[in-house]
Structure formats: structure tokens, C-alpha cells
Scaffold this motif. Structure first.
Motif, PDB file in Angstrom:
ATOM      1  N   ALA A   1     -30.495 -62.752  16.858  1.00  0.00           N
ATOM      2  CA  ALA A   1     -30.403 -64.110  16.321  1.00  0.00           C
ATOM      3  C   ALA A   1     -31.793 -64.725  16.190  1.00  0.00           C
ATOM      4  O   ALA A   1     -32.097 -65.427  15.218  1.00  0.00           O
ATOM      5  CB  ALA A   1     -29.517 -64.975  17.221  1.00  0.00           C
ATOM      6  N   GLN A   2     -32.665 -64.459  17.164  1.00  0.00           N
ATOM      7  CA  GLN A   2     -34.037 -64.962  17.095  1.00  0.00           C
ATOM      8  C   GLN A   2     -34.796 -64.331  15.941  1.00  0.00           C
ATOM      9  O   GLN A   2     -35.653 -64.979  15.323  1.00  0.00           O
ATOM     10  CB  GLN A   2     -34.743 -64.682  18.421  1.00  0.00           C
ATOM     11  CG  GLN A   2     -34.128 -65.410  19.616  1.00  0.00           C
ATOM     12  CD  GLN A   2     -34.739 -64.976  20.936  1.00  0.00           C
ATOM     13  OE1 GLN A   2     -35.901 -64.579  20.990  1.00  0.00           O
ATOM     14  NE2 GLN A   2     -33.959 -65.031  22.004  1.00  0.00           N
ATOM     15  N   ARG A   3     -34.473 -63.077  15.611  1.00  0.00           N
ATOM     16  CA  ARG A   3     -35.121 -62.444  14.463  1.00  0.00           C
ATOM     17  C   ARG A   3     -34.766 -63.175  13.166  1.00  0.00           C
ATOM     18  O   ARG A   3     -35.622 -63.390  12.305  1.00  0.00           O
ATOM     19  CB  ARG A   3     -34.689 -60.981  14.355  1.00  0.00           C
ATOM     20  CG  ARG A   3     -35.306 -60.073  15.404  1.00  0.00           C
ATOM     21  CD  ARG A   3     -34.902 -58.621  15.176  1.00  0.00           C
ATOM     22  NE  ARG A   3     -35.462 -57.753  16.206  1.00  0.00           N
ATOM     23  CZ  ARG A   3     -35.285 -56.448  16.259  1.00  0.00           C
ATOM     24  NH1 ARG A   3     -34.548 -55.844  15.326  1.00  0.00           N
ATOM     25  NH2 ARG A   3     -35.827 -55.730  17.225  1.00  0.00           N
ATOM     26  N   VAL A   4     -33.508 -63.520  13.020  1.00  0.00           N
ATOM     27  CA  VAL A   4     -33.078 -64.232  11.816  1.00  0.00           C
ATOM     28  C   VAL A   4     -33.779 -65.586  11.732  1.00  0.00           C
ATOM     29  O   VAL A   4     -34.278 -65.982  10.677  1.00  0.00           O
ATOM     30  CB  VAL A   4     -31.549 -64.414  11.806  1.00  0.00           C
ATOM     31  CG1 VAL A   4     -31.105 -65.175  10.559  1.00  0.00           C
ATOM     32  CG2 VAL A   4     -30.847 -63.067  11.862  1.00  0.00           C
ATOM     33  N   THR A   5     -33.851 -66.286  12.860  1.00  0.00           N
ATOM     34  CA  THR A   5     -34.499 -67.602  12.886  1.00  0.00           C
ATOM     35  C   THR A   5     -35.976 -67.496  12.547  1.00  0.00           C
ATOM     36  O   THR A   5     -36.496 -68.239  11.708  1.00  0.00           O
ATOM     37  CB  THR A   5     -34.327 -68.243  14.276  1.00  0.00           C
ATOM     38  OG1 THR A   5     -32.940 -68.354  14.580  1.00  0.00           O
ATOM     39  CG2 THR A   5     -34.949 -69.635  14.293  1.00  0.00           C
ATOM     40  N   ARG A   6     -36.683 -66.561  13.200  1.00  0.00           N
ATOM     41  CA  ARG A   6     -38.121 -66.422  12.955  1.00  0.00           C
ATOM     42  C   ARG A   6     -38.408 -66.061  11.496  1.00  0.00           C
ATOM     43  O   ARG A   6     -39.325 -66.605  10.881  1.00  0.00           O
ATOM     44  CB  ARG A   6     -38.710 -65.347  13.882  1.00  0.00           C
ATOM     45  CG  ARG A   6     -38.777 -65.745  15.339  1.00  0.00           C
ATOM     46  CD  ARG A   6     -39.740 -64.837  16.103  1.00  0.00           C
ATOM     47  NE  ARG A   6     -39.339 -63.446  16.058  1.00  0.00           N
ATOM     48  CZ  ARG A   6     -38.604 -62.839  16.998  1.00  0.00           C
ATOM     49  NH1 ARG A   6     -38.177 -63.531  18.041  1.00  0.00           N
ATOM     50  NH2 ARG A   6     -38.293 -61.568  16.900  1.00  0.00           N
ATOM     51  N   ALA A   7     -37.623 -65.142  10.945  1.00  0.00           N
ATOM     52  CA  ALA A   7     -37.862 -64.725   9.563  1.00  0.00           C
ATOM     53  C   ALA A   7     -37.605 -65.866   8.594  1.00  0.00           C
ATOM     54  O   ALA A   7     -38.359 -66.079   7.636  1.00  0.00           O
ATOM     55  CB  ALA A   7     -36.973 -63.530   9.221  1.00  0.00           C
TER      56      ALA A   7
END
Length: 521
Positions: A322-328
Motif C-alpha cells: 500500500a505504501q508503494r502505491v502511495t509513494r508512486a
């Protein structure tokens, strides 16, 4: 134990799994504005948004339309076909959402569910049971929502930026322009909560019926809009007058947080059916096998079940993917020159061709900054508030007219449109940012094709092979999941290595990876 029994209880297990996957991917839509502007840390943004998601889920309508958006006619399916359809949807949805999240790609959970239902219907009964008119409405909504949000986000951000410039904490500037800008944002958020966020709550329905709808019909929506805007503008002016520097400093950050909470509440209330309805439907059909399949479209759900489902979505919001989606998503609209993203070379080539057609002009956003802890501020609080309010306003407008608009499409388009308005996509890694945006949009349509084809295949395998087919489908799900995570981790490592200026093939050690990740976000 019969196959229907096995499938019914498996549906409950997959319900838990799918709730986590829906929360994992959609978290970025809710927290990206607040996180990108560093108004709250990632953890606190997720915690606050998660609380609103649980409250919204608990307040969701207790009646689920399991034949989501009228995509197919359940009355034309047998009991076994209907249960197989719902289980097939889960088996595809869990791995599809997980794969997109692992690669940091936002995707609409609503659209995935709809196209998976189409695929299951095609695989089991053919095109005759599908309501194609509704399917084309969903496809049109993808284009309309992106266009509406893009235009609104660009124009509103450009107008607000022209008024505020980079003086977001200058008291005289905020006293002059803050009230009417904030009043407009609050009007959008209020409209959103009435027509989308709290649309399933009984007293809100009654309030709209007696206090809003008659006046809108009688005096036109324009007058109602201006009246509400004027009231909010006056309230904000009084707040700024009496609050001093406190109000000046926290006006737009507060609006961004409010927008995040509204979006989170609506997500919990309205998107809960995306992950809960197939499993609940399959189990209900097994329990009431003496009733018609069509009756499964109206199922009473206890509040404690809704609360548990909301909590599972929040658990998904807290995962690493989920953090990957947010950061991207934040990096796509970042005002920094260098960002940590991946886009295929053909997408970057298209982006470079587009950039050559437009001359470079000075940015309108404030200069890039970092927090005292060294974290990048990807955009200021004004832009964060615009992203939240525009997303809410577009979703509310579409929902009030029955148009199935996705939070994912709207939130991503708002980030991109406000970035274009601030001219932050014209230098540095501009081709990477725009290329990533192109890749995300293409992947949305790719997800629709994959959802239809995969669910049709899985449904046929289970329907014809029974328990053997179910085991094959589960094995494929877990294998693809493992492979996707492995490839996604390798991609993340390549991005980190490129940002650190390292060209060696050896993986980064933990300290190097932590330093690069700290710099990126």
C-alpha cells in the motif's frame, strides 16, 4: 461435504483476503494528498483515514446489491453457477489487486469487480445474461471521470495558485483570498458528503429529501450552490479574523485533512460492497438454497460484519505494498526534479514527444522544500487541499447523476492535473512522471481485459472440473502472486539503485536501501 458447501465457506475466507487487497490498493487515493504535502506522516495519515474508513463501513447500507451495478441477471443462473461466479470473482480479484499494488500501480476496485462479474457471466452462460448497456456506461465513466477531474483540477489549481502564489502562510494574502477559496472547497466537500459520503445513511437521505432537493428543484442548483458557498466563505472569514496566525498557518492543511477524512468515510461506506458482497452472496445462497438466486441481490448484513470488513480494509492500508502505491502516486505529481518511479521506455518516449511540443515555462509552485527530518515536500498544502476537494466534488457530481465513477481514477487525475497547473511536469524527470501517468492509464484498461478473460477462464475451470478445477485456480492464484511480488521487489531495487547512482548488479544492503528510500520520499 458437497462442492457448494466448500465453495460457500471458501467465499468467507476469500472475503477476508479481498478486503485486505481492496484496502491495500485504494489507500493511496485517500492519503496521497496529505502525505505528499507532509501535513501528516504516512503512519498518522493512514491511522486517521483508517478510523474514518471503519466508521464509514459501519454506517454502510446493510443491504448489498450483489449483482453489482446490474451487470448480469442472477435469475438466469443456477445456484451452482451463481456460487461459482462469485468465487471466481474473488480468485481473480485478489491476485489482480495484489499484483497492481506490488508494482505501486493504482487500479479501480469497483471497475475490477464489474469486469470480473462480466467475465464470470460470459464464462458460465455467455453474453446473453450480461447487461451490456450498463457495461458501456462503466467504460464511458472511465473517460468522463478522467476528463472532468483533469479539467476541473487544472483550472481550479491555476486560479487558486494565481491568487495565493507561494504566500501560503502570509496573513494578508490568506485574509484576502483564503475565505472564498476555502468556502468553495468546503462547498465541494459538503456536496460530496451529502450525495456520496453519507448517501446510504437514513437521516441524511431524509435531510436531502426535505431540506435540499425541493429547493434545488425550485430555485436551480446554481442559486443553492452560491448560497452555500457564501455561507462557508463568511464562516471562514470570521474564523481567520479571530484565530490570528494559527488560522493562517493551518487553514489549508486543515482543509486537506478534512478532505482526506471525507474521502475515507465515503470509501468505507460505498466501496465495502466491492470486497464483501461476492463472499456474503455465495454464503447466503448456500444457506438459502431453497430460494431463488435472484433473491440474493438483497441481503441484510449485521453491523458487526460491516465493521469487521472495514477493519480488514484498514489492515490492508497499513501494508508495505500500500505504501508503494502511495509513494508512486505522490511522485507522479511531485514538484521535485528527480523522482523514484518506473515507466516502460515506450511510455517515456511518448512523454518526451509531448514535452517537445510544449515550451518550458517557469513553475508556479513554491520552491521544493524538505521537512526538518529531511523528508521531501512534494507539494504544498494549497495543492493538497485542491486535490481532496476536487476529487470529492467530481465524485459527488457524478454520483448524484448515477454515473459510476471510481475514486482511483478521480484521485490520480487530480494529482496529475494540479501538477500540470503548477507546471511541475516540465523539467527534470518530466518524461518519467508523464510516462508513468501514461502507463497507469493504459494499465487501467489492461486490468479490464485481464479481469474479463481471467474470470471467464477460472469460472469455466471450476464449473466443469469441480474440486480439481478449484485447486488448479487456487494454485494459479498463489503462483502468480508469488511471481508478481518477486518481480515487483526486483523493480523496486532497480529504482533504488538508479536513484543512488549505483550500477553494480549486487543488491543494496539494508543501510543503503534505507538511505535511498529516505531520500526518495
Amino acid at each position: 461435504m458437497g462442492l457448494n458447501t466448500i465453495l460457500a465457506f471458501l467465499g468467507l475466507v476469500l472475503l477476508v483476503w479481498d478486503c485486505i487487497e481492496v484496502g491495500r490498493n485504494d489507500a493511496s487515493n485517500i492519503v496521497n494528498a496529505v502525505f505528499g504535502a507532509r501535513i501528516l506522516s504516512g503512519k498518522w495519515a493512514v491511522r486517521l483515514a483508517g478510523l474514518a474508513v471503519i466508521i464509514g463501513a459501519s454506517a454502510a447500507t446493510p443491504v448489498f446489491e450483489t449483482a453489482r451495478k446490474g451487470i448480469f441477471d442472477p435469475g438466469l443462473l443456477t445456484l451452482y453457477q451463481a456460487i461459482v461466479a462469485y468465487i471466481s470473482v474473488y480468485l481473480v480479484d485478489t491476485v489482480l489487486l495484489f499484483t497492481y499494488s506490488a508494482f505501486g500501480m493504482p487500479v479501480s476496485t469497483t471497475a475490477c469487480l464489474i469486469f470480473e462479474l462480466v467475465g464470470a457471466s460470459l464464462g458460465l452462460c455467455g453474453p446473453g445474461v450480461v447487461h451490456w448497456g450498463k457495461v458501456w456506461t462503466v467504460v464511458a465513466a472511465i473517460f468522463v471521470s478522467i476528463f472532468m477531474t483533469g479539467v476541473a483540477g487544472f483550472l481550479i489549481q491555476r486560479v487558486f495558485r494565481a491568487a495565493i502564489r507561494d504566500k501560503i502562510e502570509d496573513r494578508e494574502t490568506i485574509l484576502l483570498h483564503g475565505p472564498w477559496i476555502s468556502g468553495l472547497m468546503l462547498t465541494g466537500l459538503g456536496w460530496f458528503m451529502l450525495f456520496k459520503g453519507m448517501s446510504g445513511i437514513a437521516f441524511v437521505k431524509a435531510f436531502r429529501e426535505y431540506a435540499i432537493d425541493p429547493y434545488i428543484d425550485a430555485y436551480t442548483p446554481t442559486l443553492a450552490f452560491l448560497t452555500v458557498w457564501g455561507g462557508f466563505t463568511l464562516a471562514v472569514h470570521l474564523f481567520l479574523s479571530f484565530s490570528g496566525n494559527f488560522g493562517t498557518k493551518y487553514l489549508f492543511p486543515g482543509l486537506a485533512i478534512l478532505g482526506m477524512l471525507c474521502l475515507a468515510f465515503a470509501f468505507g461506506q460505498n466501496d465495502l460492497a466491492n470486497c464483501a458482497s461476492p463472499g456474503i452472496s455465495a454464503f447466503w445462497l448456500w444457506q438459502h438454497s431453497d430460494q431463488s438466486v435472484a433473491s440474493a441481490t438483497q441481503i441484510q448484513i449485521p453491523m458487526w460484519v460491516l465493521t469487521i470488513c472495514g477493519s480488514l480494509m484498514v489492515a490492508g492500508m497499513m501494508t508495505e505494498n500500500a505504501q508503494r502505491v502511495t509513494r508512486a502516486q505522490v511522485n507522479v505529481g511531485s514538484q521535485y526534479d528527480k523522482v523514484a518511479l518506473h515507466a516502460p521506455e515506450w511510455c517515456r518516449a511518448i512523454a518526451r514527444w509531448i514535452l517537445r511540443r510544449f515550451p518550458h515555462r517557469p513553475e508556479l509552485a513554491p520552491p521544493p522544500m524538505v521537512t526538518p527530518r529531511g523528508k521531501k515536500v512534494h507539494y504544498d498544502a494549497l495543492r493538497a487541499a485542491v486535490i481532496s476537494s476536487v476529487s470529492a466534488g467530481v465524485i459527488a457530481m457524478a454520483s448524484s447523476r448515477g454515473l459510476p465513477v471510481s475514486t482511483t481514477y478521480v484521485a490520480f487525475a487530480a494529482v496529475l492535473a494540479t501538477g500540470l497547473a503548477d507546471r511541475v511536469l516540465s523539467r527534470g524527470d518530466a518524461d518519467l512522471k508523464i510516462g508513468r501517468a501514461i502507463w497507469v492509464v493504459v494499465s487501467w484498461f489492461l486490468a479490464a481485459v485481464l479481469a474479463i478473460a481471467a474470470t471467464a477462464g477460472v469460472a469455466r475451470i471450476i464449473y466443469h472440473l469441480g474440486i480439481i478445477g478449484l485447486l488448479i485456480a487456487l494454485a494459479l492464484n498463489l503462483t502468480i502472486r508469488f511471481y508478481a511480488q518477486k518481480r515487483a521487489d526486483e523493480q523496486e531495487e532497480r529504482i533504488h539503485r538508479r536513484r543512488s547512482g549505483t550500477t553494480r548488479a549486487a543488491p543494496l544492503d539494508q543501510q543503503q536501501a534505507a538511505e535511498v528510500l529516505h531520500e526518495e520520499v
